[in-house]
Design a protein around this motif. Structure first.
Motif, PDB file in Angstrom:
ATOM      1  N   ILE A  18      84.733   0.102 -63.519  1.00 20.63           N
ATOM      2  CA  ILE A  18      84.392  -1.283 -63.833  1.00 20.63           C
ATOM      3  C   ILE A  18      83.499  -1.806 -62.705  1.00 20.63           C
ATOM      4  N   PRO A  19      82.293  -2.290 -63.024  1.00 22.14           N
ATOM      5  CA  PRO A  19      81.384  -2.752 -61.967  1.00 22.14           C
ATOM      6  C   PRO A  19      81.664  -4.207 -61.577  1.00 22.14           C
ATOM      7  N   PHE A  20      81.936  -4.437 -60.317  1.00 24.75           N
ATOM      8  CA  PHE A  20      82.132  -5.790 -59.792  1.00 24.75           C
ATOM      9  C   PHE A  20      81.004  -6.090 -58.807  1.00 24.75           C
ATOM     10  N   ARG A  21      80.270  -7.159 -59.089  1.00 28.15           N
ATOM     11  CA  ARG A  21      79.183  -7.544 -58.192  1.00 28.15           C
ATOM     12  C   ARG A  21      79.730  -8.347 -57.022  1.00 28.15           C
ATOM     13  N   HIS A  48      75.934 -11.437 -42.123  1.00 31.16           N
ATOM     14  CA  HIS A  48      76.100 -11.434 -43.569  1.00 31.16           C
ATOM     15  C   HIS A  48      77.389 -12.177 -43.913  1.00 31.16           C
ATOM     16  N   VAL A  49      77.346 -12.946 -44.983  1.00 31.30           N
ATOM     17  CA  VAL A  49      78.495 -13.730 -45.429  1.00 31.30           C
ATOM     18  C   VAL A  49      78.798 -13.343 -46.867  1.00 31.30           C
ATOM     19  N   GLY A  50      80.036 -12.918 -47.122  1.00 30.06           N
ATOM     20  CA  GLY A  50      80.433 -12.498 -48.465  1.00 30.06           C
ATOM     21  C   GLY A  50      81.346 -11.282 -48.345  1.00 30.06           C
ATOM     22  N   PRO A  51      81.555 -10.568 -49.437  1.00 35.34           N
ATOM     23  CA  PRO A  51      81.086 -10.914 -50.776  1.00 35.34           C
ATOM     24  C   PRO A  51      82.177 -11.596 -51.596  1.00 35.34           C
ATOM     25  N   ASN A  52      81.764 -12.239 -52.681  1.00 34.09           N
ATOM     26  CA  ASN A  52      82.730 -12.594 -53.702  1.00 34.09           C
ATOM     27  C   ASN A  52      82.873 -11.383 -54.625  1.00 34.09           C
ATOM     28  N   ALA A  53      83.512 -11.523 -55.757  1.00 32.60           N
ATOM     29  CA  ALA A  53      83.689 -10.380 -56.663  1.00 32.60           C
ATOM     30  C   ALA A  53      83.708 -10.892 -58.098  1.00 32.60           C
ATOM     31  N   VAL A  54      82.621 -10.634 -58.829  1.00 29.46           N
ATOM     32  CA  VAL A  54      82.550 -11.044 -60.232  1.00 29.46           C
ATOM     33  C   VAL A  54      82.205  -9.829 -61.080  1.00 29.46           C
ATOM     34  N   LEU A  55      82.680  -9.837 -62.306  1.00 23.11           N
ATOM     35  CA  LEU A  55      82.377  -8.742 -63.217  1.00 23.11           C
ATOM     36  C   LEU A  55      80.874  -8.692 -63.471  1.00 23.11           C
ATOM     37  N   ALA A  56      80.267  -7.536 -63.232  1.00 22.01           N
ATOM     38  CA  ALA A  56      78.837  -7.368 -63.490  1.00 22.01           C
ATOM     39  C   ALA A  56      78.614  -7.069 -64.967  1.00 22.01           C
ATOM     40  N   LEU A  57      77.490  -7.527 -65.498  1.00 26.02           N
ATOM     41  CA  LEU A  57      77.178  -7.371 -66.917  1.00 26.02           C
ATOM     42  C   LEU A  57      76.278  -6.164 -67.168  1.00 26.02           C
ATOM     43  N   PRO A 101      70.519  -9.958 -50.989  1.00 24.59           N
ATOM     44  CA  PRO A 101      70.781  -9.018 -52.089  1.00 24.59           C
ATOM     45  C   PRO A 101      72.268  -8.736 -52.252  1.00 24.59           C
ATOM     46  N   ALA A 102      72.682  -8.602 -53.486  1.00 25.96           N
ATOM     47  CA  ALA A 102      74.085  -8.323 -53.809  1.00 25.96           C
ATOM     48  C   ALA A 102      74.341  -6.821 -53.829  1.00 25.96           C
ATOM     49  N   GLY A 103      75.613  -6.474 -53.877  1.00 29.07           N
ATOM     50  CA  GLY A 103      76.030  -5.098 -54.101  1.00 29.07           C
ATOM     51  C   GLY A 103      76.887  -5.035 -55.342  1.00 29.07           C
ATOM     52  N   VAL A 104      77.102  -3.825 -55.862  1.00 24.43           N
ATOM     53  CA  VAL A 104      77.997  -3.641 -57.000  1.00 24.43           C
ATOM     54  C   VAL A 104      79.019  -2.581 -56.625  1.00 24.43           C
ATOM     55  N   ARG A 105      80.290  -2.948 -56.707  1.00 22.68           N
ATOM     56  CA  ARG A 105      81.388  -2.046 -56.365  1.00 22.68           C
ATOM     57  C   ARG A 105      81.809  -1.270 -57.609  1.00 22.68           C
ATOM     58  N   ALA A 106      81.884   0.033 -57.486  1.00 25.51           N
ATOM     59  CA  ALA A 106      82.337   0.896 -58.576  1.00 25.51           C
ATOM     60  C   ALA A 106      83.848   1.062 -58.461  1.00 25.51           C
ATOM     61  N   GLN A 107      84.589   0.213 -59.147  1.00 20.60           N
ATOM     62  CA  GLN A 107      86.045   0.208 -59.047  1.00 20.60           C
ATOM     63  C   GLN A 107      86.668   0.925 -60.243  1.00 20.60           C
ATOM     64  N   ALA A 108      87.407   1.979 -59.978  1.00 15.95           N
ATOM     65  CA  ALA A 108      88.115   2.677 -61.046  1.00 15.95           C
ATOM     66  C   ALA A 108      89.349   1.879 -61.444  1.00 15.95           C
ATOM     67  N   VAL A 109      89.503   1.655 -62.746  1.00 17.31           N
ATOM     68  CA  VAL A 109      90.653   0.932 -63.288  1.00 17.31           C
ATOM     69  C   VAL A 109      91.333   1.829 -64.310  1.00 17.31           C
ATOM     70  N   LEU A 110      92.640   1.973 -64.164  1.00 14.27           N
ATOM     71  CA  LEU A 110      93.403   2.795 -65.093  1.00 14.27           C
ATOM     72  C   LEU A 110      93.589   2.051 -66.413  1.00 14.27           C
ATOM     73  N   ARG A 111      94.011   2.770 -67.424  1.00  9.64           N
ATOM     74  CA  ARG A 111      94.141   2.190 -68.760  1.00  9.64           C
ATOM     75  C   ARG A 111      95.189   1.084 -68.809  1.00  9.64           C
ATOM     76  N   ASP A 112      96.174   1.130 -67.898  1.00  7.81           N
ATOM     77  CA  ASP A 112      97.193   0.076 -67.875  1.00  7.81           C
ATOM     78  C   ASP A 112      96.740  -1.157 -67.095  1.00  7.81           C
ATOM     79  N   GLY A 113      95.488  -1.159 -66.629  1.00 11.26           N
ATOM     80  CA  GLY A 113      94.954  -2.312 -65.914  1.00 11.26           C
ATOM     81  C   GLY A 113      95.129  -2.259 -64.416  1.00 11.26           C
ATOM     82  N   THR A 114      95.624  -1.161 -63.885  1.00  6.72           N
ATOM     83  CA  THR A 114      95.830  -1.026 -62.447  1.00  6.72           C
ATOM     84  C   THR A 114      94.549  -0.532 -61.775  1.00  6.72           C
ATOM     85  N   PRO A 115      94.016  -1.276 -60.808  1.00 12.41           N
ATOM     86  CA  PRO A 115      92.867  -0.754 -60.059  1.00 12.41           C
ATOM     87  C   PRO A 115      93.322   0.334 -59.094  1.00 12.41           C
ATOM     88  N   SER A 116      92.619   1.445 -59.061  1.00 13.99           N
ATOM     89  CA  SER A 116      92.987   2.531 -58.148  1.00 13.99           C
ATOM     90  C   SER A 116      92.891   2.044 -56.712  1.00 13.99           C
TER      91      SER A 116
END
Length: 394
Positions: A219-222, A262-271, A339-354
């Protein structure tokens, strides 16, 4: 061919390059395939540039072990390779009395991980950072900063010098295991390899087998950053006390290797899988993300937090208020978008982030499925670990 085992590494970020170098040092012929025209084009080159100490991570986890070791060794290695890096130390600050129990729990976790961490009073915290506001803090001396793009270039240079085949600007579309070989179909060619290591970050789950693709999704989080126009307000690294239920550390202020703050980051779902701006939208990426049950289960658990992050993203004043809980002297005119970054966060099927690096090995293909922060810090440790899995076939 010279009879040596040929390994294709998919992805030219820090983890892919470090894995390639570790495999090369084992005597393998290495091919690194990267879809971008250069190295460290995504997570590796779009982060806060911090050498993480291992403070936050579950004792015994790969993140804890690898980051703790890397914090000790990376600055010295960067000095040998001509890469800008230095040990600065950092503070984790409690801004309210109710945060002190979590601060002390973090202190115990750091000690369990063998990290040089100590608690200090607010007066000492202000001696270190005169503009900070807090009721208590932790100091971690082993943290630092690094030019991670420069580190990626150094790794690529060492790979090339050792005879590796580097193929930037080439996308991997498919892996096919047949017999004892793997056919790697790219946008330009078909490469036949004895083993493939998938280090493709934001796209790593697309190369998984059907069963694993069903169980985990990237799941990509910006993470959106600002630059402080008055860097004299921050001497080093200032972090809030994190929420242990979340995979993010919260908004922090970091003076980087180049002197900029640098100040940040926040974390929003990337589209989009590479959605660095709100206007970056890919319909197929959105459909793939929102069609995954794990996203909705994660969202239900953290609905309020997610709404706050979106609000901070679209309302600069809300972001500023968050920053001023740590450093009240920051004004709206002091912040400039970066410039922003995008975090590649693995999420399990039960909704648990690795909560740890996820590395799944097999006889012919090894997948690095989850390697967000502190993967840049710990890239060399991850690379050696993956190379050992390739040797053992596990």
């Amino acid at each position: 061919m010279n009879g040596r085992e040929r390994v294709v590494v998919v992805g030219g970020g820090l983890v892919g390059l470090a894995t390639g170098l570790a495999l090369q040092e084992q005597g393998r012929d290495v091919v690194v395939v990267e879809k971008e025209d250069g190295w460290a084009g995504h997570q590796s080159g779009h982060n806060s540039g911090v050498i993480h100490s291992g403070l936050y991570y579950r004792p015994g986890s790969l993140k804890a072990r690898f980051a703790t070791e890397a914090a000790r060794t990376l600055p010295r290695l960067c000095a040998q390779w001509g890469v800008a890096a230095r040990r600065t130390g950092k503070m984790v600050v409690a801004t309210q009395p109710e945060e002190l129990p979590r601060l002390r729990a973090l202190l115990e976790r750091g000690r369990a991980n063998g990290i040089p961490v100590r608690e200090i009073a607010a007066a000492e915290a202000r001696e270190r950072e005169p503009h900070v506001r807090c009721v208590g803090a932790l100091v971690v001396d082993s943290a630092g900063v690094c030019d991670f793009v420069g580190l990626a270039q150094a790794l690529a240079g060492r790979l090339a010098a050792g005879g590796a085949e580097l193929r930037p600007g080439e996308r991997v579309d498919r892996l096919q295991v047949g017999g004892r070989r793997v056919r790697v179909t790219t946008s330009r060619d078909v490469i036949v390899a004895d083993h493939v290591v998938n280090c493709s970050g934001l796209h790593s789950d697309r190369l998984l087998g059907p069963e694993d693709r069903h169980a985990v999704r990237i799941i990509p989080f910006r993470g959106e950053y600002w630059t402080l126009r008055c860097p004299e307000l921050v001497r080093g690294l200032i972090y809030p006390v994190p929420d242990p239920q979340l995979p993010f550390l919260g908004v922090h202020l970091t003076r980087g290797w180049d002197g900029r703050v640098h100040v940040g980051p926040n974390a929003v779902l990337a589209l989009a899988q590479e959605g660095y701006r709100w206007r970056d939208v890919r319909a197929d990426d959105v459909a793939r993300t929102v069609g995954y049950p794990g996203l909705w289960r994660l969202a239900r658990r953290h609905l309020r937090y997610g709404a706050q992050e979106v609000w901070r993203s679209v309302v600069p004043g809300a972001f500023l208020r968050t920053v001023r809980t740590l450093v009240p002297d920051v004004l709206a005119a002091d912040l400039e978008r970066s410039p922003a970054g995008v975090r590649a966060q693995a999420v399990l099927r039960d909704g648990t982030p690795s909560d740890d690096f996820v590395i799944r090995g097999g006889p012919h293909v090894t997948h690095v499925v989850n390697a967000p922060s502190p993967a840049a810090t710990a890239c060399l440790q991850i690379g050696r670990h993956v190379a050992e899995k390739v040797v053992s076939g596990s």
